[in-house]
Every structure is written in C-alpha cells, then in structure tokens.
Design a protein around this motif. Sequence first.
Motif, PDB file in Angstrom:
ATOM      1  N   VAL A  91       0.850  -1.186   0.000  1.00 58.67           N
ATOM      2  CA  VAL A  91       0.000   0.000   0.000  1.00 58.67           C
ATOM      3  C   VAL A  91       0.882   1.230   0.000  1.00 58.67           C
ATOM      4  N   ASP A  92       0.354   2.331  -0.552  1.00 61.06           N
ATOM      5  CA  ASP A  92       1.114   3.572  -0.674  1.00 61.06           C
ATOM      6  C   ASP A  92       1.426   4.159   0.703  1.00 61.06           C
ATOM      7  N   SER A  93       2.640   4.705   0.850  1.00 64.96           N
ATOM      8  CA  SER A  93       3.046   5.392   2.083  1.00 64.96           C
ATOM      9  C   SER A  93       2.779   6.880   1.916  1.00 64.96           C
ATOM     10  N   ASP A  94       2.010   7.466   2.791  1.00 64.44           N
ATOM     11  CA  ASP A  94       1.707   8.897   2.725  1.00 64.44           C
ATOM     12  C   ASP A  94       2.819   9.646   3.438  1.00 64.44           C
ATOM     13  N   GLU A  95       3.842  10.024   2.640  1.00 70.51           N
ATOM     14  CA  GLU A  95       4.974  10.714   3.241  1.00 70.51           C
ATOM     15  C   GLU A  95       4.589  12.092   3.755  1.00 70.51           C
ATOM     16  N   CYS A  96       3.583  12.693   3.106  1.00 76.30           N
ATOM     17  CA  CYS A  96       3.169  14.027   3.538  1.00 76.30           C
ATOM     18  C   CYS A  96       2.481  13.967   4.892  1.00 76.30           C
ATOM     19  N   GLY A  97       1.615  12.960   5.074  1.00 74.94           N
ATOM     20  CA  GLY A  97       0.890  12.857   6.326  1.00 74.94           C
ATOM     21  C   GLY A  97       1.745  12.357   7.472  1.00 74.94           C
ATOM     22  N   SER A  98       2.711  11.477   7.172  1.00 75.80           N
ATOM     23  CA  SER A  98       3.548  10.913   8.228  1.00 75.80           C
ATOM     24  C   SER A  98       4.715  11.800   8.602  1.00 75.80           C
ATOM     25  N   GLY A  99       4.969  12.873   7.833  1.00 76.43           N
ATOM     26  CA  GLY A  99       6.083  13.752   8.145  1.00 76.43           C
ATOM     27  C   GLY A  99       7.417  13.278   7.607  1.00 76.43           C
ATOM     28  N   GLU A 100       7.402  12.288   6.733  1.00 78.28           N
ATOM     29  CA  GLU A 100       8.659  11.779   6.173  1.00 78.28           C
ATOM     30  C   GLU A 100       9.158  12.618   4.998  1.00 78.28           C
ATOM     31  N   SER A 101       8.300  13.494   4.458  1.00 77.20           N
ATOM     32  CA  SER A 101       8.714  14.297   3.290  1.00 77.20           C
ATOM     33  C   SER A 101       9.716  15.368   3.728  1.00 77.20           C
ATOM     34  N   CYS A 102      10.403  15.907   2.695  1.00 81.18           N
ATOM     35  CA  CYS A 102      11.408  16.942   2.959  1.00 81.18           C
ATOM     36  C   CYS A 102      10.934  18.314   2.513  1.00 81.18           C
ATOM     37  N   CYS A 103       9.631  18.450   2.221  1.00 79.21           N
ATOM     38  CA  CYS A 103       9.112  19.698   1.681  1.00 79.21           C
ATOM     39  C   CYS A 103       9.135  20.794   2.743  1.00 79.21           C
ATOM     40  N   SER A 104       9.517  21.992   2.281  1.00 77.83           N
ATOM     41  CA  SER A 104       9.555  23.134   3.192  1.00 77.83           C
ATOM     42  C   SER A 104       8.183  23.793   3.301  1.00 77.83           C
ATOM     43  N   HIS A 105       7.481  23.896   2.144  1.00 78.29           N
ATOM     44  CA  HIS A 105       6.187  24.580   2.145  1.00 78.29           C
ATOM     45  C   HIS A 105       5.046  23.578   1.990  1.00 78.29           C
ATOM     46  N   PHE A 106       4.780  23.177   0.736  1.00 78.59           N
ATOM     47  CA  PHE A 106       3.637  22.307   0.458  1.00 78.59           C
ATOM     48  C   PHE A 106       4.120  20.940  -0.006  1.00 78.59           C
ATOM     49  N   CYS A 107       3.278  19.930   0.320  1.00 84.17           N
ATOM     50  CA  CYS A 107       3.619  18.550  -0.063  1.00 84.17           C
ATOM     51  C   CYS A 107       2.375  17.910  -0.647  1.00 84.17           C
ATOM     52  N   ARG A 108       2.498  17.273  -1.795  1.00 87.58           N
ATOM     53  CA  ARG A 108       1.381  16.559  -2.437  1.00 87.58           C
ATOM     54  C   ARG A 108       1.806  15.108  -2.632  1.00 87.58           C
ATOM     55  N   ASN A 109       1.020  14.222  -2.032  1.00 85.68           N
ATOM     56  CA  ASN A 109       1.330  12.792  -2.105  1.00 85.68           C
ATOM     57  C   ASN A 109       0.706  12.182  -3.358  1.00 85.68           C
ATOM     58  N   TYR A 110       1.402  11.227  -3.939  1.00 84.16           N
ATOM     59  CA  TYR A 110       0.874  10.427  -5.050  1.00 84.16           C
ATOM     60  C   TYR A 110       1.412   9.011  -4.881  1.00 84.16           C
ATOM     61  N   PRO A 111       0.766   8.014  -5.515  1.00 82.96           N
ATOM     62  CA  PRO A 111       1.178   6.606  -5.305  1.00 82.96           C
ATOM     63  C   PRO A 111       2.660   6.403  -5.604  1.00 82.96           C
ATOM     64  N   GLY A 112       3.384   5.990  -4.592  1.00 79.26           N
ATOM     65  CA  GLY A 112       4.802   5.688  -4.749  1.00 79.26           C
ATOM     66  C   GLY A 112       5.717   6.861  -4.492  1.00 79.26           C
ATOM     67  N   GLY A 113       5.211   8.045  -4.208  1.00 81.74           N
ATOM     68  CA  GLY A 113       6.092   9.175  -3.962  1.00 81.74           C
ATOM     69  C   GLY A 113       5.319  10.400  -3.544  1.00 81.74           C
ATOM     70  N   TYR A 114       5.980  11.577  -3.648  1.00 75.42           N
ATOM     71  CA  TYR A 114       5.345  12.841  -3.295  1.00 75.42           C
ATOM     72  C   TYR A 114       6.054  13.944  -4.052  1.00 75.42           C
ATOM     73  N   GLU A 115       5.456  15.156  -4.044  1.00 78.11           N
ATOM     74  CA  GLU A 115       5.997  16.306  -4.784  1.00 78.11           C
ATOM     75  C   GLU A 115       5.870  17.542  -3.908  1.00 78.11           C
ATOM     76  N   CYS A 116       6.936  18.347  -3.902  1.00 73.97           N
ATOM     77  CA  CYS A 116       6.956  19.576  -3.108  1.00 73.97           C
ATOM     78  C   CYS A 116       6.612  20.770  -3.978  1.00 73.97           C
TER      79      CYS A 116
END
Length: 550
Positions: free
Chosen positions: A413-438
């Motif tokens: 199942v997809d990992s929500d890096e934005c919701g779990s705080g694992e992303s490295c985004c400074s401002h905004f984070c958008r999750n998508y299956p298999g990754g995320y975008e800042c």
Amino acid sequence: MYRILKRPKSRKHSQNSAVRYIFILCVILLSTMPVASPLELQLGMPNVCADQEMSMLGARQPCVQTFTRMVKVWKQGCTNHRWCMGYERRTAYYTAYRQRYSVDLNTVYKCCPGWTQRSEEMGCLHRACGANTCFNGGRCSETGDQICQCPLGFKGTRCQYDVNECDAGAGGCEGYCCNTIGSYYCKCSEGRRLGPDGRTCHDVNECEELNGGCQQMCVNTPGSHHCECSEGFRMHADGRTCIAVTSCSVLNGGCEHKCVDMGNNHYKCECRKNYQLKRDGRHCELRDPCDERNGGCAQLCLSEDGVVQCSCRPGFTLAGDAKNCEDIDECSSGRAKCSHGCVNVLGSFSCVCHPGFELGADGKQCYRIEMEIVNSCEKNNGGCSHHCEHTTNGPLCSCNRGYQLGPDRRTCVDSDECGSGESCCSHFCRNYPGGYECSCRAGHRLNPDGCGCDALYGRDVEEDEEEEEEDEEEDEEEQLEVHRLPDLLFRNAPQLLQYTAALHSRYEIDDDDDDDDNGENEKESEMQRDRRGELRLDSHIGTVKCASDD
C-alpha cells in the motif's frame, strides 16, 4: 253413585224388582273390594323383601301471564275541543300451561336376593343362587336359611358385610386392634413391639441402639427411656446433652490442653502454642505451619514436627534463603542434551533444530527432513504485490520505494509521506502513489533539490505581508488606501490567492554580485511559471499577461 228408579207397578212385581236391585248392588260392592291375588307378593310372606321404586309423573301446571299495551281512547275536556283522542295503558291477562314433573316413590314387594317364586305360591320358596349372587368369595348354600356360605371375616345373606373382629374382646390384642376388610391386626403403643404371636406386646430397650441418643447414661423404662448425667454435670434442655456444672473445675471441662472459664456455666478450650483446636472444640492437634501463607515458601511446603521445609518443583532449585526458588538453566548446565540447539524457559527448556531438520519424538534429537524444495515465489509471485523472496518459512514479500506492506504482509500500500512527516518539503507537499511532490508558496521557487523553497527577490513575501498588515492596522480609519508597485497603481492590495506572482522589472538591482545570475534565474522562473500556469505581471503600465499551459 247409583240411582234406583222406581215406578208404580204391582206388589209382586215390586218385590222382584227390589231383589234384583239388591243383587246388582252386592255385585258392584264386591267388585270394588280389594282381593289379594295368590300371585301378588306381600310383606310377611316367606323371603319377601320391600323395595322402593321411583317413577316420574308429568302434569300440566297453569301459569297466569300478563302483558301491557297502549290503546286509543276518547277523552272529554280537552283544550278548545270537547272531545279528543288519547292513549291509555291497558293490562291483559291470559293463562298458559307448562309441563311439571314430580318424583313418586312407590313401595313394591319382591323376592329377597337368592329366592324366587314359582307358579301361584304364597311367597318365595325356592333358592336362586348364581355365580354373581355371593360376594367376597362366598359360595352358594344348598341347605339352611342362608343363601351363601361366607368365608371367615364376612357376613350377610350374600356375604356383603365385613365382620369387625375388634368388637369382640379387642380381637385378642394386648395393645390396639385395627380392623381391616375381611381381617384385622394388632398394634402396640410407642416403646413396645409386637410379639411373635402377633397379639402380645413386649417392651423395647431404646438404650440398646445408639445409647438412646443420650450423651452419657441411658435408663430404660417400660415403654420409654430417659437420659441421666454423671456427677458434676447437669441435663441440658434437650434432655440428652450433659453440661458441666462447674465448667473447668470438673475434668478440665473436657479440654485436652487449657480450659478457660467464661462464667455463667460457660467455658471454652484453648491449645498451647503451635497447636490448634479440632472440630470437636476440645482436643488439640499440631498446627500445620504450611497452612498459613504456605509457610513462607515460594512453591512447595512440607512440615515435620512443626518445622517448615521448603522445596521447589522440577526445573527449579532452592535459593540461598531456603524459601525462594530459582530457575535451572538446563541449556548452560548441559542437562538438556539437545542435539542441535537449546532454548531455556522458566522451569524447563526446549530443543530446536537447524533448518532442514525436525525434532524427534524424544524432544531432543534432530532428523533431516527429506523433501523436495519448491520455490514458494514461482506461483503467483508468492501472493506478493511487488517483490517476493523464497525462504524456508515460505515467501517473504517486500515493496518498492514509497510503499509499505499491509496487514496481510503481502499487499503493498502507498506510504503517505506528507501525512507521516517523512517528506522533505519546506512549504507544500502533495502525495501520489509511490512518492510525493513539493511546491512553494507565492513569491518563492522550488530549490533544485526538490525540497527547499527560495525567495524570488531576496526578501520573503511573508515579511512584506506582515508589514502590510501592520500598516493596515495603523490606517484602519482611512476608507481608501492606495498601494503602489513598480509601474502599477492599485486601489486595493492585489490578492495573489494560490498563484505565484513574479514581477519582471526593467529596473536594475543594486547588488552587482547577482548580475550574472539574473538572466538564468529569470529564464528558469519563467519556464516554471509556464508549467504551473502562474500569473505574470509585466513592468509596463496597463499590461497584464497570463501564462497557461495552452
């Protein structure tokens, strides 16, 4: 009533007529007199009994009935009229009949049971005894006055009555005589029993059985018994138990160790140290120290002569305090004797085998498993969504980056890096299956590392917004406020919403060190704005351009 008609005739003729009428009158009188027929049975004849016959007689009984009706009548003295019509209540009577029955008892004379009448005999002179004539085992009698010969205990012409043997001399019973149907028996009063002859009564010695229920002495009396107490005791109200008169002063109150006088003829028994009273409340027994808190032992407690000795269950050894128990490590001590591996548990151990081996029935030896090794990942990828690795325990699933195993340990199942705080985004984070975008806020651009955000003009727009808010608070009373930007005039502050506003100015920047990078940064910013469809403001007054994906 008969009327004799006379008419004048001759004297001779008159005499003949008188004789004729007298003869007729005698015949009539004789015919009305009752004459007993030799066939008719009457009371007093031999073997003739009276019987009552019941008959129902019906007769018509008159009954007067009434009914009421209203009839029309003419009346006088009516208002404005001399005559008028009115109604009156009239009651009519009529006679009806109903059938009424009455019971009539008639006395008739018949032959007594067992006798019969033949031809014109005066009475019942012949016996008539059949199979159902005699009762209670009686038999027909050929001679004598009795029709039936009755067995012992019954009487009557047909043996229909019981003989009460107790009426004559109480049946010969010394005690009580009890009559029964066809017989009787004797019974004795309480405290006496019936003798072998079934009539006499003998005394029962109640003291022979359980001492008559007495605690001490039992005295038998004719037909009864009573209890007595020895010296120093008195009889209880129940008439069986004996109570010490002076309590502890007599035989120590019956106590084995100590007797404590409570007063008012009450006392209690006590035991010495390390002893306890038995259930009888008098004798003492050695107290078992293991009954209280298990004697202080952690597991097993044994007592001998009041001394506690602790022990442990198998797999444990007694500690130095002689009370607690410590686990024995059978693996390190070599007691396990496992062929491959040994795992120690509390109070025991278990042997384990190397991969490809299985434990034998003795729980210690290991035997090689002879079986064909099948790759568990060959069929349907082992049930895994992404990657499958074959192991001795079956397929081991793993997932691509950006995914994680589900609860079934097979589905990814997809990992929500934005919701779990694992992303490295400074401002905004958008999750998508298999990754995320800042992405960045207005007035910023995304750093080449894809995480951080840099200000477009060396100053953070947020700081400008905070300063503008402070200015607005100072000038709240002014209704119109003019805001200026290079080459543009706004009546109200421009709202950037979620777009990134980038100002391309023709004015030169004072910082000389950034002159070389301005061209490249401007081109790169324009390309990013074109991709995102951001609003671009040109420095020429009155010129507003929108960049879109089209």
